[in-house]
Design an enzyme around this catalytic site. Sequence first.
Site, PDB file in Angstrom:
ATOM      1  N   GLY A 198     -19.091  -1.563   9.300  1.00  0.00           N
ATOM      2  CA  GLY A 198     -19.812  -0.674  10.208  1.00  0.00           C
ATOM      3  C   GLY A 198     -19.971  -1.258  11.595  1.00  0.00           C
ATOM      4  N   ALA A 199     -18.926  -1.907  12.096  1.00  0.00           N
ATOM      5  CA  ALA A 199     -19.036  -2.645  13.363  1.00  0.00           C
ATOM      6  C   ALA A 199     -18.557  -1.861  14.569  1.00  0.00           C
ATOM      7  CB  ALA A 199     -18.260  -3.960  13.259  1.00  0.00           C
ATOM      8  N   GLY A 227     -23.697   0.455  17.258  1.00  0.00           N
ATOM      9  CA  GLY A 227     -25.030  -0.049  16.925  1.00  0.00           C
ATOM     10  C   GLY A 227     -25.103  -1.525  16.652  1.00  0.00           C
ATOM     11  N   GLY A 247     -24.008  -3.266  14.173  1.00  0.00           N
ATOM     12  CA  GLY A 247     -22.771  -3.880  13.719  1.00  0.00           C
ATOM     13  C   GLY A 247     -21.894  -4.305  14.875  1.00  0.00           C
ATOM     14  N   SER A 265     -33.709  -3.071   5.059  1.00  0.00           N
ATOM     15  CA  SER A 265     -34.612  -2.423   6.013  1.00  0.00           C
ATOM     16  C   SER A 265     -36.048  -2.581   5.543  1.00  0.00           C
ATOM     17  CB  SER A 265     -34.270  -0.934   6.114  1.00  0.00           C
ATOM     18  OG  SER A 265     -35.290  -0.199   6.766  1.00  0.00           O
ATOM     19  N   TYR A 292     -33.248   7.053   1.049  1.00  0.00           N
ATOM     20  CA  TYR A 292     -32.954   5.923   1.936  1.00  0.00           C
ATOM     21  C   TYR A 292     -33.729   4.682   1.513  1.00  0.00           C
ATOM     22  CZ  TYR A 292     -32.512   3.110   6.174  1.00  0.00           C
ATOM     23  OH  TYR A 292     -32.272   2.086   7.068  1.00  0.00           O
TER      24      TYR A 292
END
Length: 300
Positions: free
Chosen positions: A23-24, A27, A29, A140, A166
């Site tokens: 996920g880079a 954001g 990442g 998180s 989530y």
Amino acid sequence: MSSSKWTAADLPDLAGRTIVVTGASSGLGAVTARELARAGANVVLAVRDVAKGQGVAERFTGSWEVRPLDLASLDSVRAFADDWTGDLDVLINNAGIMAVPQGKTADGFELQFGTNHLGHFALTNLLLGQVRDRVVTVSSGAHRFGRMSFDDLNWERRRYDRWRVYGQTKLSNLLFTTELQRRLTEAGSGVRAVAAHPGYANTHLQDHTGSRVQHVLMSTLGNRLLAQSDEMGALPTLYAATQEIPGDAFVGPDGFMEQRGHPKVVGRAKAAQSEEDARRLWDVSEELTGVRFGLSTAAA
């Protein structure tokens, strides 16, 4: 240096090290990958949109490459792992989606659970034999309201609640880290499993909830009034990936209810300390993905 004032400027020389960041392409990442490349690592951006990832990485200083990875598809996860050759120093399980409308992965799993947990579970174990240093999984503070309902992890019997889902996925990230570390230790491996959370960071993660009201509250009011920058939000992950911390450590911000600040090792909710739930989640994840622990108990 005290971790309370640690910044990306304190990253060690990472020359010769290979690090995968999922996920880079945006954001946290993207910031994580950028700073690791700046410090000398060869960074592999594992992303759904290769063109977008390349556009981001072209602004980096240092060594990088972009490879396709869709964590919502076990076929994609297996293809990424099958194409990997050579050692991997650090795997950073960063990618994630937050409170999106109800949906399913390519394999029929609830979308958030399948992406945030099961995809990373499979990826980690398929690559584990090549990992040399550590696995960092981004959780998180939302893990604190997560609950493990093992009879309905894919939310097929209950009314869908995107935020409860989530929270369950972020709790799963911590339980996964705990059980992965237990298994690594049992296998005689020196690889460490650790976790991190960014606090409340100003990213585009809040833009995809599918709710106009939530978008206004989070992206506008929340990000403007409460959030720290994505550069600060990436610090716990960078710290967890490079500093001398014990296995199963959890790194987060040191200020205002762990919402902002510099990185330090933090605590976790009681539900995230259940070794029984950690083992049970692992067993269920193996059953759902068909992927087993990536090391034998004879590993040195």
